[in-house]
Design an enzyme around this catalytic site. Structure first.
Site, PDB file in Angstrom:
ATOM      1  N   HIS A  58      33.919  34.098  41.064  1.00 18.21           N
ATOM      2  CA  HIS A  58      33.641  35.515  41.301  1.00 18.21           C
ATOM      3  C   HIS A  58      32.932  36.129  40.089  1.00 18.21           C
ATOM      4  O   HIS A  58      31.891  36.781  40.238  1.00 18.21           O
ATOM      5  CB  HIS A  58      34.956  36.258  41.578  1.00 18.21           C
ATOM      6  CG  HIS A  58      34.811  37.745  41.714  1.00 18.21           C
ATOM      7  ND1 HIS A  58      35.160  38.421  42.856  1.00 18.21           N
ATOM      8  CD2 HIS A  58      34.353  38.691  40.838  1.00 18.21           C
ATOM      9  CE1 HIS A  58      34.898  39.721  42.675  1.00 18.21           C
ATOM     10  NE2 HIS A  58      34.415  39.908  41.463  1.00 18.21           N
ATOM     11  N   GLU A  59      33.477  35.900  38.880  1.00 18.83           N
ATOM     12  CA  GLU A  59      32.885  36.504  37.670  1.00 18.83           C
ATOM     13  C   GLU A  59      31.481  35.975  37.418  1.00 18.83           C
ATOM     14  O   GLU A  59      30.568  36.740  37.102  1.00 18.83           O
ATOM     15  CB  GLU A  59      33.769  36.247  36.449  1.00 18.83           C
ATOM     16  CG  GLU A  59      35.098  36.980  36.455  1.00 18.83           C
ATOM     17  CD  GLU A  59      34.981  38.454  36.791  1.00 18.83           C
ATOM     18  OE1 GLU A  59      33.985  39.088  36.397  1.00 18.83           O
ATOM     19  OE2 GLU A  59      35.873  38.976  37.469  1.00 18.83           O
ATOM     20  N   HIS A 107      28.506  37.263  39.322  1.00 18.51           N
ATOM     21  CA  HIS A 107      27.896  38.496  38.810  1.00 18.51           C
ATOM     22  C   HIS A 107      26.680  38.190  37.934  1.00 18.51           C
ATOM     23  O   HIS A 107      25.746  38.985  37.853  1.00 18.51           O
ATOM     24  CB  HIS A 107      28.906  39.287  37.974  1.00 18.51           C
ATOM     25  CG  HIS A 107      29.871  40.105  38.786  1.00 18.51           C
ATOM     26  ND1 HIS A 107      29.468  41.100  39.643  1.00 18.51           N
ATOM     27  CD2 HIS A 107      31.223  40.079  38.869  1.00 18.51           C
ATOM     28  CE1 HIS A 107      30.536  41.653  40.213  1.00 18.51           C
ATOM     29  NE2 HIS A 107      31.609  41.047  39.767  1.00 18.51           N
ATOM     30  N   CYS A 133      36.904  43.819  43.422  1.00 21.62           N
ATOM     31  CA  CYS A 133      35.899  43.855  42.359  1.00 21.62           C
ATOM     32  C   CYS A 133      35.814  45.269  41.796  1.00 21.62           C
ATOM     33  O   CYS A 133      35.785  46.240  42.561  1.00 21.62           O
ATOM     34  CB  CYS A 133      34.545  43.428  42.924  1.00 21.62           C
ATOM     35  SG  CYS A 133      33.228  43.426  41.703  1.00 21.62           S
TER      36      CYS A 133
HETATM   37 ZN    ZN Z   1      33.503  41.562  40.438  1.00 22.03          ZN
END
Ligand code: ZN
Length: 198
Positions: free
Chosen positions: A160-161, A164, A118
């Site tokens: 994952h994105e 956020h 990341c």
């Molecule tokens: Zn990330």
């Protein structure tokens, strides 16, 4: 007298607006992002934000970036995979796209793990298991509703994105902390191990 080099530098700064990527510990990374106002899509400030995210992603050499990572607390993420050869191994390419107010539906809960990195946790890698078949619903940069099915590593990338946008980081999802590693040790001891293949 203004030197040519100064003019070029100023123009470059206007064209390229690479934003600072905030790192783990910054409070914005831990907040649930606000839905982006639909009527703002296409506005000058929206276009500038998207361009800045593109430049920042390119400058950092990443494959995805979420707005909270540049301290903008809205539900916007960009993903672009131009080179199939990445530090995650060989993966499917994907043209640049903006994902606004996205939601994820798990189509099949069967999970597999990949090593994730990341831009907000530089120098580290961690092994995370996630569902490998999801549907993503989102608005694109023209405020059109879009939907797509994602499998395998791409399903992991989008989870994952979009994590956020919920104030989550991949480190929260590492179940075996012995598989949380610095980049170099990842390359030395884990890259070709069985766990990186599963
Ligand atoms: Zn990330």
């Amino acid at each position: 007298m203004v030197k040519v080099i100064d003019i070029i530098r100023q123009i470059t700064q206007i064209i390229m607006a690479v934003r600072e990527i905030v790192r783990m510990g910054h409070p914005t990374l831990r907040k649930v992002a606000e839905p982006y106002p639909i009527q703002q899509i296409g506005s000058d400030s929206f276009l500038e934000l998207v361009e800045d995210m593109r430049e920042t992603l390119h400058c950092a050499g990443g494959i995805g970036l979420a707005a909270p990572q540049i301290d903008v607390p809205f539900q916007i993420a960009v993903v672009e995979i131009t080179d199939p050869i990445t530090r995650y191994g060989e993966i499917q390419t994907l043209p640049f796209e903006v994902y606004i107010n996205p939601t994820i539906t798990v189509e099949n809960a069967a999970s597999a793990g990949y090593w994730e990195g990341c831009l907000s946790v530089p120098g580290m890698m961690g092994f995370v298991e996630r569902p490998q078949h999801i549907r993503v619903d989102y608005l694109d940069s023209s405020a059109e509703k879009k939907s797509m099915q994602l499998k395998g590593f791409l399903a992991t990338v989008f989870q994952h994105e979009f994590d956020h946008l919920l104030g989550k980081l991949y480190v929260d999802r590492i179940s075996d902390m012995s598989l949380f590693s610095f980049d170099l040790e990842y390359q030395l001891y884990h890259l070709n191990s069985a766990s990186s293949q599963s």
